[in-house]
Enzyme design. Structure first.
Site, PDB file in Angstrom:
ATOM      1  N   ASN A 156      -0.906   5.196  -8.735  1.00  0.00           N
ATOM      2  CA  ASN A 156      -2.202   5.698  -9.179  1.00  0.00           C
ATOM      3  C   ASN A 156      -3.303   5.479  -8.150  1.00  0.00           C
ATOM      4  OD1 ASN A 156      -1.713   6.621 -12.022  1.00  0.00           O
ATOM      5  ND2 ASN A 156      -0.942   4.522 -12.199  1.00  0.00           N
ATOM      6  N   ARG A 162      -2.390   3.832  -4.744  1.00  0.00           N
ATOM      7  CA  ARG A 162      -1.861   3.632  -3.400  1.00  0.00           C
ATOM      8  C   ARG A 162      -0.510   4.325  -3.238  1.00  0.00           C
ATOM      9  NH1 ARG A 162      -1.855  -2.521  -1.553  1.00  0.00           N
ATOM     10  NH2 ARG A 162      -0.762  -2.828  -3.535  1.00  0.00           N
ATOM     11  N   HIS A 169       3.144   3.683  -1.449  1.00  0.00           N
ATOM     12  CA  HIS A 169       3.950   2.544  -1.015  1.00  0.00           C
ATOM     13  C   HIS A 169       5.154   3.060  -0.243  1.00  0.00           C
ATOM     14  CE1 HIS A 169       1.564   0.121  -3.841  1.00  0.00           C
ATOM     15  NE2 HIS A 169       1.761   1.122  -4.699  1.00  0.00           N
ATOM     16  N   TYR A 174      13.263   5.359 -22.770  1.00  0.00           N
ATOM     17  CA  TYR A 174      12.644   6.480 -23.467  1.00  0.00           C
ATOM     18  C   TYR A 174      12.172   7.528 -22.459  1.00  0.00           C
ATOM     19  CZ  TYR A 174       8.214   3.903 -22.571  1.00  0.00           C
ATOM     20  OH  TYR A 174       7.156   3.234 -21.999  1.00  0.00           O
ATOM     21  N   ASP A 190       8.223   4.539 -11.893  1.00  0.00           N
ATOM     22  CA  ASP A 190       8.001   3.328 -11.107  1.00  0.00           C
ATOM     23  C   ASP A 190       8.484   2.090 -11.859  1.00  0.00           C
ATOM     24  OD1 ASP A 190       5.969   3.793 -12.991  1.00  0.00           O
ATOM     25  OD2 ASP A 190       4.436   2.767 -11.796  1.00  0.00           O
ATOM     26  N   THR A 196     -23.554 -14.520 -16.300  1.00  0.00           N
ATOM     27  CA  THR A 196     -22.802 -13.296 -16.584  1.00  0.00           C
ATOM     28  C   THR A 196     -21.549 -13.213 -15.718  1.00  0.00           C
ATOM     29  OG1 THR A 196     -24.804 -12.109 -17.239  1.00  0.00           O
ATOM     30  CG2 THR A 196     -22.911 -10.775 -16.578  1.00  0.00           C
TER      31      THR A 196
END
Length: 250
Positions: free
Chosen positions: A16, A18, A20, A84, A90, A166
């Protein structure tokens, strides 16, 4: 089933965020690259032209856009029972690689854009899994979908559990929240499969491994950034002896 061709070849997984790459010499993993998706015009194929390539894409960039002559692997190529139909290729490749190298039962913990756990039982059958937002995705979502919260980097050290700013509050959520998810799911895995092993892989491997060291015995898990490549290697040559050579994890 695909068959070996030549001594040098590529394995390629397009995710999504990179791409490889792995360069193999026979069954030996010689080198890896992990590149941003936008670097489509500059990739290892430029330095090593005309090599055979086996791979798959799970992201928005098609495999053949990156490597036109690549052999595209599908779920049907992976002989794991009970998968399934919409299981990510991946995840399936990583699970197949883990089964070849580490045996069954096994749980693949993959820290990428999504944090996934993928299981095989003692018979080597697909036994389910879970998909959770990746740590970086959680941090980005807080920054992108709230009016006042900033983007905060994944903490490299344990933050205060109760944040007093925060930033430290978000760090606590990222760190201890992810730890709680892993503790819960891996606890359930080991309860069902006492002889099982967890294998940590993916871009967030260093962070996830740091969490596992806080609660999981070292003989119950290990790190391996190359599971999907081992899976492709086993599909390319099913009769090859499985031997993991030493390639640096980073």
């Amino acid at each position: 089933m695909v068959s070996p061709q030549g001594n040098h070849w590529f394995a390629l997984i397009i995710g999504n965020s990179r791409q490889h790459w792995a360069l193999f010499t026979g069954e030996h993993l010689s080198r890896t690259w992990h590149l941003p998706l936008e670097e489509l015009a500059s990739n290892p194929a430029q330095a090593y032209p005309n090599l055979p390539c086996w791979g798959a894409s799970v992201g928005s960039v098609p495999l053949h856009q990156v490597y036109p002559s690549a052999i595209a692997l599908t779920l049907e190529d992976i002989p794991i029972p009970r998968m399934y139909p919409t299981l990510g290729i991946d995840r399936a490749l990583a699970l197949w690689g883990a089964l070849q190298v580490y045996g069954a039962p096994v749980c693949v913990v993959d820290g990428g854009t999504a944090l996934t756990l993928t299981l095989a039982n003692e018979r080597g059958e697909f036994a389910g899994g879970v998909i959770f937002p990746g740590v970086g995705l959680m941090a980005r979502a807080l920054a992108d979908y709230t009016a006042a919260l900033p983007w905060v980097a994944i903490p490299t050290e344990p933050p205060p559990r109760w944040g007093t700013t925060t930033t430290t509050a978000i760090e606590s959520g990222l760190y201890y929240g992810t730890a709680a998810v892993l503790h819960s799911y891996l606890g359930a895995f080991f309860q069902e499969f006492p002889q099982g092993k967890a294998i940590v892989t993916g871009g967030d491997r260093p962070f996830l491994s740091g969490l596992l060291r806080t609660f999981l015995d070292p003989d119950r898990w290990c790190e391996d950034d190359h599971l999907a490549f081992w899976g492709i290697r086993a599909l390319r040559n099913p009769t090859a002896k499985i031997e993991v050579n030493s390639v640096h994890l980073d």
